[in-house]
Motif scaffolding. Structure first.
Motif, short mmCIF file in Angstrom:
data_model
loop_
_atom_site.label_atom_id
_atom_site.label_comp_id
_atom_site.label_asym_id
_atom_site.label_seq_id
_atom_site.Cartn_x
_atom_site.Cartn_y
_atom_site.Cartn_z
N GLU A 1 0.83 -1.21 0.00
CA GLU A 1 0.00 0.00 0.00
C GLU A 1 0.86 1.26 0.00
N PHE A 2 2.01 1.21 0.69
CA PHE A 2 2.91 2.36 0.76
C PHE A 2 3.46 2.70 -0.63
N PHE A 3 3.96 1.69 -1.34
CA PHE A 3 4.53 1.95 -2.66
C PHE A 3 3.43 2.33 -3.67
N LEU B 1 2.79 6.02 -3.03
CA LEU B 1 3.83 6.87 -3.64
C LEU B 1 3.64 6.96 -5.14
N ARG B 2 3.26 5.87 -5.75
CA ARG B 2 3.00 5.89 -7.20
C ARG B 2 1.83 6.82 -7.52
N ALA C 1 -4.36 15.60 -7.96
CA ALA C 1 -4.86 15.52 -6.58
C ALA C 1 -5.90 14.41 -6.45
N THR C 2 -6.73 14.24 -7.47
CA THR C 2 -7.76 13.20 -7.41
C THR C 2 -7.15 11.81 -7.37
N MET C 3 -6.09 11.59 -8.13
CA MET C 3 -5.44 10.29 -8.15
C MET C 3 -4.87 9.92 -6.78
N ALA C 4 -4.58 10.93 -5.95
CA ALA C 4 -4.02 10.68 -4.62
C ALA C 4 -5.07 10.59 -3.53
N GLU C 5 -6.37 10.78 -3.87
CA GLU C 5 -7.43 10.78 -2.85
C GLU C 5 -7.59 9.40 -2.22
N PRO C 6 -7.38 9.25 -0.91
CA PRO C 6 -7.53 7.94 -0.27
C PRO C 6 -8.97 7.43 -0.28
#
Length: 494
Positions: A10-12, A15-16, A347-352
């Protein structure tokens, strides 16, 4: 060891997902502004902290929020406690919204910009009550199998009709309020309750019936806030000026600062936890399965969410605000629009919250669904919506007419698109404006409206969140409509 491996994956992956934001920042800093970002080490540190936060958050959801939500809905149905399910729905909706940090931020900003005419606390109560009441309807819909598309079409038709009579000062705020009622914790919990309820009732589909609760939570506050604004601007008066921010005192030691920040995070999530525990232990009189695992999961959610916010404040938010100010100073409409497009996508691609609900959709979908492809589609819709919203501010188009046109297009698409995808499309519209996009989008909109001559922050500054939601709904519906009309494309894609 298994949990450690899951955390590393999940961490990698997080970051991606952050790479698009890094690419946008580097592109504008080196190509447009021709300078290196200030303190690149701080930016890199912030991104690493965000990655850790997202990984902890998602793993915590899998251990606590998802199983607890589905299990509660299961227990209510299997034990014939449907009379308790409706009060549970109202309590979850109200508790989730009244303490929502994004709603608090928007309400405080609305009170400040309106010179106290709009009361921030009253606004939050209006929104929270709206969400609680509509969750009752949403639960009844799942229980009785009512088609979601007719509820959405009827609801948005009423909202659009009321928009014609609402004061212009409240329209953007009302539509934005719908987008900020749900956050990175409440979206997965509400979605899990809907899926669990649909799984518990014979003849219901977890995919087409389980989704839709988040969509309803987004829709009704738009109506409630417009009615509140109509009352305020028709019969109210300017309230007392909001209190000025306290002057800076001696800096707080960083351990104390982070403990206080984590305490605020616990305060925000505590109403939800108390509602769940009350109905679990008092109403159902049943102990939690695997309480240690659930408690560990909730702790991971809290720590992960706090690390996520710290990383944003450390690296991305200062840089994003600075870049927006630099673009406004350059007065280049093309560059401002390009920045809005790229930062909206990144920003959307990084939304949890989007990551969580996309993976849930892929898990329960009756047909193969790629969670990453779904997120790319949503990010493209958000980017288009923010760009259109920014263009509206720059050229001075009336907010209500642009929003009305977009939502009328949504209503037409709902009638044409495959009905099984409608609930998910609207749920994605409620899930996506969250921890990353809301602060960036709100700052960009208010900053632009304050800087452009002839624009009003209260009338023109709000609305970008609504644009991001409605355009992503359009993108998902159009995409599925194309696949439905041209099945060869689905085969080629497979």
């Amino acid at each position: 060891m298994e949990h450690l491996g899951h955390f590393a994956r999940e961490f990698f992956k997080a970051l991606r997902n952050l790479l698009p934001i890094v690419a946008v920042v580097v592109l504008f800093q080196l190509v447009v502004f021709r300078q290196m970002p200030e303190d690149p080490l701080q930016l890199a540190g912030g991104l690493l902290i965000i990655g850790v936060g997202i990984a902890l958050f998602l793993q915590g959801l899998d251990l606590s929020v998802f199983p607890v939500g589905k299990n509660l809905a299961n227990q209510f149905t299997r034990r014939g406690k449907l009379g308790l399910l409706l009060p549970f729905g109202f309590a979850i909706g109200f508790a989730a919204s009244i303490a929502e940090p994004a709603l608090i931020a928007v309400a405080e900003q609305a009170e400040l910009i309106s010179d106290g005419r709009i009361n921030g606390l009253v606004l939050r109560i209006v929104v929270a009550t709206s969400v609680g009441l509509i969750l009752i309807l949403g639960i009844l819909r799942v229980m009785h199998g009512w088609p979601i598309h007719w509820i959405l079409i009827g609801g948005y038709s009423i909202i659009l009709a009321v928009t014609f009579f609402a004061p212009p000062e409240i329209i953007g705020l009302a539509y934005d309020s719908g987008g900020v009622t749900t956050n990175v914790v409440t979206v997965p919990l509400i979605a899990a309750i809907g899926i669990g309820l649909a799984n518990s009732i014979r003849g219901r589909s977890a995919f087409s019936d389980g989704f839709g609760l988040v969509a309803l939570c987004v829709m009704v506050p738009m109506l409630g806030v417009q009615l509140y604004g109509w009352w305020v601007y028709a019969f109210g008066s300017t309230g007392p000026a909001p209190a000025a921010a306290p002057s800076e005192t001696d800096p707080v030691p960083w351990p104390v600062e982070h403990l206080l920040g984590l305490g605020e995070m616990i305060r925000d999530v505590l109403p939800l936890v108390l509602v769940v525990l009350f109905f679990q232990f008092v109403a159902l009189r049943r102990r939690l399965s695997h309480p240690l695992r659930v408690a560990t999961g909730f702790l991971m959610v809290l720590v992960g969410l706090y690390a996520f916010v710290v990383g944003l404040k450390l690296g991305l938010f200062p840089l994003g605000t600075q870049m927006a100010e630099q673009l406004i100073e350059r007065d280049s409409h093309v560059m401002i629009l390009l920045f809005a497009l790229l930062i909206g996508f990144a920003a959307t691609m990084a939304e949890p919250a989007l990551v969580a609900i996309a993976e849930q959709a892929a898990e329960v979908s009756p047909t193969p669904m790629n969670a990453t492809a779904l997120r790319l589609l949503v990010a493209a819709g958000v980017a288009a919506g923010i760009t259109v919203g920014v263009y509206r501010i720059l050229v001075g188009l009336p907010l209500q007419f642009v929003l009305l046109s977009a939502y009328l297009a949504v209503i037409v698409l709902v009638l044409l698109a495959p009905k099984r995808i409608v609930a998910l499309a609207f749920d994605l519209g409620g899930a996506t404006p969250s921890a990353v996009t809301v602060p960036l989008i709100t700052a960009l909109g208010v900053g632009l409206a304050s800087a452009v001559d002839g624009r009003s922050p209260i009338i023109d500054g709000f609305g970008l969140i609504a644009f991001s939601s409605v355009f992503l709904i359009i993108s998902v519906l159009v995409y599925t409509l194309i696949l439905e009309r041209f099945p060869r494309l689905r085969k080629d894609r497979a």
